[in-house]
Design a protein around this motif. Sequence first.
Motif, PDB file in Angstrom:
ATOM      1  N   THR A   1       0.829  -1.203   0.000  1.00  0.00           N
ATOM      2  CA  THR A   1       0.000   0.000   0.000  1.00  0.00           C
ATOM      3  C   THR A   1       0.864   1.254   0.000  1.00  0.00           C
ATOM      4  O   THR A   1       0.602   2.215  -0.734  1.00  0.00           O
ATOM      5  N   VAL A   2       1.914   1.244   0.816  1.00  0.00           N
ATOM      6  CA  VAL A   2       2.820   2.395   0.867  1.00  0.00           C
ATOM      7  C   VAL A   2       3.447   2.632  -0.503  1.00  0.00           C
ATOM      8  O   VAL A   2       3.499   3.775  -0.995  1.00  0.00           O
ATOM      9  N   ARG A   3       3.881   1.591  -1.149  1.00  0.00           N
ATOM     10  CA  ARG A   3       4.513   1.744  -2.464  1.00  0.00           C
ATOM     11  C   ARG A   3       3.517   2.275  -3.491  1.00  0.00           C
ATOM     12  O   ARG A   3       3.854   3.133  -4.318  1.00  0.00           O
ATOM     13  N   ALA A   4       2.308   1.757  -3.462  1.00  0.00           N
ATOM     14  CA  ALA A   4       1.301   2.218  -4.420  1.00  0.00           C
ATOM     15  C   ALA A   4       0.997   3.702  -4.216  1.00  0.00           C
ATOM     16  O   ALA A   4       0.854   4.461  -5.183  1.00  0.00           O
ATOM     17  N   MET A   5       0.924   4.124  -2.982  1.00  0.00           N
ATOM     18  CA  MET A   5       0.646   5.533  -2.708  1.00  0.00           C
ATOM     19  C   MET A   5       1.810   6.426  -3.115  1.00  0.00           C
ATOM     20  O   MET A   5       1.602   7.539  -3.602  1.00  0.00           O
ATOM     21  N   GLU A   6       3.015   5.962  -2.922  1.00  0.00           N
ATOM     22  CA  GLU A   6       4.169   6.751  -3.350  1.00  0.00           C
ATOM     23  C   GLU A   6       4.137   6.969  -4.853  1.00  0.00           C
ATOM     24  O   GLU A   6       4.524   8.034  -5.350  1.00  0.00           O
ATOM     25  N   HIS A   7       3.663   5.981  -5.581  1.00  0.00           N
ATOM     26  CA  HIS A   7       3.604   6.085  -7.037  1.00  0.00           C
ATOM     27  C   HIS A   7       2.514   7.045  -7.495  1.00  0.00           C
ATOM     28  O   HIS A   7       2.711   7.811  -8.457  1.00  0.00           O
ATOM     29  N   SER A   8       1.366   7.049  -6.786  1.00  0.00           N
ATOM     30  CA  SER A   8       0.215   7.803  -7.293  1.00  0.00           C
ATOM     31  C   SER A   8      -0.051   9.120  -6.573  1.00  0.00           C
ATOM     32  O   SER A   8      -0.685  10.004  -7.146  1.00  0.00           O
ATOM     33  N   LEU A   9       0.420   9.275  -5.349  1.00  0.00           N
ATOM     34  CA  LEU A   9       0.059  10.455  -4.555  1.00  0.00           C
ATOM     35  C   LEU A   9       1.225  11.387  -4.251  1.00  0.00           C
ATOM     36  O   LEU A   9       0.994  12.483  -3.735  1.00  0.00           O
ATOM     37  N   CYS A  10       2.439  10.976  -4.559  1.00  0.00           N
ATOM     38  CA  CYS A  10       3.591  11.756  -4.102  1.00  0.00           C
ATOM     39  C   CYS A  10       4.242  12.572  -5.217  1.00  0.00           C
ATOM     40  O   CYS A  10       4.359  12.121  -6.359  1.00  0.00           O
ATOM     41  N   ASP A  11       4.643  13.785  -4.858  1.00  0.00           N
ATOM     42  CA  ASP A  11       5.492  14.629  -5.688  1.00  0.00           C
ATOM     43  C   ASP A  11       6.801  14.798  -4.918  1.00  0.00           C
ATOM     44  O   ASP A  11       6.923  15.699  -4.090  1.00  0.00           O
ATOM     45  N   GLY A  12       7.757  13.907  -5.179  1.00  0.00           N
ATOM     46  CA  GLY A  12       8.980  13.927  -4.395  1.00  0.00           C
ATOM     47  C   GLY A  12       8.660  13.609  -2.939  1.00  0.00           C
ATOM     48  O   GLY A  12       7.977  12.628  -2.641  1.00  0.00           O
ATOM     49  N   PRO A  13       9.086  14.462  -2.005  1.00  0.00           N
ATOM     50  CA  PRO A  13       8.812  14.190  -0.590  1.00  0.00           C
ATOM     51  C   PRO A  13       7.401  14.538  -0.147  1.00  0.00           C
ATOM     52  O   PRO A  13       7.019  14.236   0.981  1.00  0.00           O
ATOM     53  N   PHE A  14       6.611  15.138  -1.025  1.00  0.00           N
ATOM     54  CA  PHE A  14       5.311  15.683  -0.628  1.00  0.00           C
ATOM     55  C   PHE A  14       4.180  14.768  -1.083  1.00  0.00           C
ATOM     56  O   PHE A  14       4.229  14.181  -2.165  1.00  0.00           O
ATOM     57  N   MET A  15       3.143  14.696  -0.266  1.00  0.00           N
ATOM     58  CA  MET A  15       2.050  13.756  -0.520  1.00  0.00           C
ATOM     59  C   MET A  15       0.706  14.469  -0.549  1.00  0.00           C
ATOM     60  O   MET A  15       0.406  15.280   0.332  1.00  0.00           O
ATOM     61  N   ARG A  16      -0.108  14.139  -1.565  1.00  0.00           N
ATOM     62  CA  ARG A  16      -1.478  14.632  -1.633  1.00  0.00           C
ATOM     63  C   ARG A  16      -2.391  13.712  -0.818  1.00  0.00           C
ATOM     64  O   ARG A  16      -2.021  12.597  -0.477  1.00  0.00           O
ATOM     65  N   ARG A  17      -3.613  14.180  -0.567  1.00  0.00           N
ATOM     66  CA  ARG A  17      -4.530  13.405   0.265  1.00  0.00           C
ATOM     67  C   ARG A  17      -5.104  12.188  -0.458  1.00  0.00           C
ATOM     68  O   ARG A  17      -5.213  11.112   0.102  1.00  0.00           O
ATOM     69  N   TYR A  18      -5.509  12.391  -1.706  1.00  0.00           N
ATOM     70  CA  TYR A  18      -6.204  11.340  -2.440  1.00  0.00           C
ATOM     71  C   TYR A  18      -6.091  11.629  -3.921  1.00  0.00           C
ATOM     72  O   TYR A  18      -5.726  12.730  -4.340  1.00  0.00           O
ATOM     73  N   GLU A  19      -6.424  10.644  -4.736  1.00  0.00           N
ATOM     74  CA  GLU A  19      -6.270  10.813  -6.180  1.00  0.00           C
ATOM     75  C   GLU A  19      -7.584  11.094  -6.890  1.00  0.00           C
ATOM     76  O   GLU A  19      -7.590  11.594  -8.012  1.00  0.00           O
ATOM     77  N   ALA A  20      -8.720  10.800  -6.262  1.00  0.00           N
ATOM     78  CA  ALA A  20     -10.005  11.022  -6.923  1.00  0.00           C
ATOM     79  C   ALA A  20     -10.368  12.500  -6.877  1.00  0.00           C
ATOM     80  O   ALA A  20     -10.115  13.181  -5.886  1.00  0.00           O
ATOM     81  N   PRO A  21     -10.985  13.030  -7.920  1.00  0.00           N
ATOM     82  CA  PRO A  21     -11.481  14.413  -7.858  1.00  0.00           C
ATOM     83  C   PRO A  21     -12.527  14.558  -6.756  1.00  0.00           C
ATOM     84  O   PRO A  21     -13.286  13.631  -6.478  1.00  0.00           O
ATOM     85  N   ASP A  22     -12.578  15.731  -6.138  1.00  0.00           N
ATOM     86  CA  ASP A  22     -13.583  15.994  -5.124  1.00  0.00           C
ATOM     87  C   ASP A  22     -14.528  17.097  -5.604  1.00  0.00           C
ATOM     88  O   ASP A  22     -14.632  17.349  -6.808  1.00  0.00           O
TER      89      ASP A  22
END
Length: 600
Positions: free
Chosen positions: A494-515
């Motif tokens: 799960t951590v690896r999948a989130m790093e691939h889809s949610l991270c910009d370098g060291p920074f992380m977004r909350r989620y990938e779906a539009p709100d």
Amino acid sequence: MIQPSREASLALALIGNCAVNALVDAQARMVWCCMPRPDADPVFHALLDSAEGIALDGTMAVELEGLAQSTQQYEPGTAVVRTRMFAADGSGVEVLDFAPRYRSHDRMFRPAQLVRRVRPLAGHPRVRFIVRPRADWGATTPVTTRGSNHLRFVAPGWTLRLNTNVPLTYLVDETWFSLHGPVSLLLGPDESLAGGIEETAREFEEQTLAYWRHWTSRLALPLEWQDAVIRAAITLKLCQFEETGAIIAAVTTSIPEAPSSQRNWDYRYCWLRDAFFVVRALNSLSEVGTMEDYLRWLQDVVRGARGHVQPLYGIGLEAALPERLVVGPSGYRGMGPVRVGNQAHEHFQHDVYGNIVLGSAQAFHDHRLLRRADADDFANLEHIGEQAWLLHEKPDAGMWELRTRARIHTSSSLMCWAACDRLMKIAQALGLAERGHFWAQRAEVIREKILRLSWSESRGAFAESFGGQELDASVLLMCEVGFINPRDPRFVSTVRAMEHSLCDGPFMRRYEAPDDFGRPETAFNVCSFWRIDALARIGRVDEARVIFEAMLERRNHVGLLSEDLSPATGELWGNFPQTYSMVGIINGAMRLSKPWDHLV
């Protein structure tokens, strides 16, 4: 050194005393302050009316003629900020800002008052003083009356008194004059001072410095990053409204999460979720006083609830927080709207029940507390547990407070599990074996559902909702609350999948779906800290330390973080300072620091 600028920014220092707060920029301008409590109409509102830069209305400022540069820093280990400004000709002044806080006559002295002390540093500085409080979000200019050594600002609903030894003529007319010696300004209740102005200001300063240094000296700090942790701890403490015990999520309202995004919310209320994490972080430093005060407020919430518990309440236990748009102020850098109140008080967010039990649990186990929780408190918490059980697989708005979409969010179900799990442990501590077995069974039922229904085989990760495919950083809390072994292959994946889809370098977004407003543009700072915690737990400690250092570098010049930041520029966005983000600093340092016996 900081170059002067009129543009609004979050390069701000926070002062306060657990009754009121104010934000001061590096040019010694107070640009935000609500009185007599943090959720009131601001008396200084310039931060939110800054389309063309910080104007004079709604500020309290000291201007230095020919200002060329400035420095700003906290007195170490305190909530007292020192700003030094220098002109091109070498002249300079120092401005000391704080709100008085210290013990007096067996109680905490914390008036709704701001103290500003100004003294010349070099040369022959010419200054002028600006004091322009406003009411009704800038729409109303108070009537000013003059006394022998004070000004009174009279507005509908409040009166403030400014006691000062600044020449009143120069102050009223905002006249430039040469500053030959120290002066002080004390803005607060319409009351006479017991002593002289300089004498009182000096005593307040000395006592306030001593209080904070004593408070800081009692923190159980990690070996590394101590200054960052101290600043985070003081900031969290300042976000508690001590009169009731409530903890606000941030000092401000309506700082947009991203430029011109309309994601402008009022965070001057107590979210049970955020408050739990604040209490947990300060407890890790052995600062339990904040928890004791908060639990007074929380117990009133629980006892006053009729089944459903809101995700947030006002700091005075107000349940209704209707959201409205304020007409007048242009917003932060002109990026309105400015909102008061928060529609989220109407939401169903089922993680709240877990946050209540988690926030209360330590009181059953900690022998240091003046009032430990008992069987009666446990009985009240069991009602909260019943709600968690009933709602653990029901759709809700989720912890990100989505306004137009409901799902069975993994993070909500996770916190319902946590409520049952902690009730089981509390029952065991109280010797209630039958109740412990009861809650253990319920926790196991919820755990099995989460593991089965939130796992997405196609993504190789726990998804944001039951049967969903999209990823959400809140799932990383599985380790934080002890739900899963961090070395479990499913969590590592799960951590690896989130790093691939949610991270910009060291920074992380909350989620990938539009709100409701599209796809998030900025990184959410606490999510970056959740990633750091997860990496450390799964054994990628060196990577976690690199990311943690990157987050520390994004703090502003005095060590504070807002809610969000731009991955491209590093600029801070969102309400400020954000308790969630400051919690991340403490948790990251405690998780990653080398032990004390490494050096001593």
